[in-house]
Design an enzyme around this catalytic site. Structure first.
Site: not given
Ligand code: ZN
Ligand code: FE
Length: 255
Positions: A56, A58, A60-61, A112, A129, A167
């Site tokens: 996805h 975001h 941090d990905h 998410h 996530d 995570h």
């Protein structure tokens, strides 16, 4: 035979590294930061990064994708309906892709984010996530109903499926899980084990779907113990599974 290991990133992210020892090609899942991947490649001469899988949008990905794309010839796979940097292959529900000689199925798992996807290959699930060890992702874009449907779909995979989420949230998730089910012996046992693992800085992943079904409250919304706890807190009665899920997720947001 493909070897899977974790490259830690930021404070609690894992970038999953898949290595094919026959060809010395490798792939990464959700490289939010290029640095750990480039450090690994520099320390392992001869290995070629051939594929980047994205669940996805975001940061941090996807934060490391462009830098990795510039430094390698890797092909970038990501969800069709999200804005993914340097994406080469746009994926939708039930697509199949070949990575390192393995066929992965793509599942749309909205909740998410709306375009979130998961990758499944016989007994291995990379779910970003969506499903976490003992928990699930926050609902940034989707509805509780969507997330409940997505988790139900993932939970229908074989019980011995290894769950590679992004995570290291397992310990805090289990503290919530034991609040939901104080009398669940599997949750208590897992909390004890994970507490010791984290005290020793040991990774708690991958999980298995079998363990998640025993201890993850978000996969246990049919259980009497979970329903009764939600009813007790909210003054409700006989909520359906999706409403129990919604109540649990709202509780966890403030926990
Ligand atoms: Zn996310
Ligand atoms: Fe994340």
């Amino acid at each position: 035979m493909i070897q899977i290991s974790a490259l830690p990133a930021f404070t609690d992210n894992y970038i999953w590294l898949l290595q094919d020892h026959r060809t010395q090609r490798c792939a990464v899942v959700d490289p939010g930061d290029a640095a750990p991947v480039q450090a690994w490649l520099a320390a392992h001469p001869g290995w070629v990064l051939s594929d980047i899988l994205i669940t996805h949008h975001h940061h941090d990905h996807v934060g490391g994708v462009e830098q990795l794309k510039n430094a390698t010839d890797a092909k970038v796979y990501g969800p069709a309906s999200e804005n993914i940097p340097a994406r080469d292959v746009a994926l939708k529900d039930n697509d199949r892709i070949n990575v390192l000689g393995w066929e992965f199925e793509v599942y749309a798992v909205p909740g998410h984010t709306l375009g979130h996807i998961a990758f499944y290959h016989h007994g291995l699930l990379f779910c970003g996530d969506t499903l976490f060890a003992a928990g699930c992702g926050r609902l940034f874009e989707g509805t509780p109903e969507q997330m409940h449907t997505s988790l139900t779909r993932l939970a229908s995979l074989p019980e011995d499926t290894l769950v590679y989420c992004t995570h290291e949230y397992t310990l805090s998730n289990l503290k919530f899980a034991i609040a939901v089910e104080p009398n669940n012996p599997d949750t208590a046992e897992r909390l004890e084990k994970v507490t010791a693992q984290r005290a020793a800085a040991i990774m708690t992943l991958p999980s298995t779907l079998a363990l998640e079904k025993l201890t993850n409250p978000f996969l246990r919304v049919h259980e009497t113990s979970v329903k009764e706890k939600v009813d007790e807190r909210n003054g409700t009665r006989n909520l359906g599974p999706s409403a129990v899920f919604a109540a649990l997720r709202a509780w966890k947001d403030k926990f």
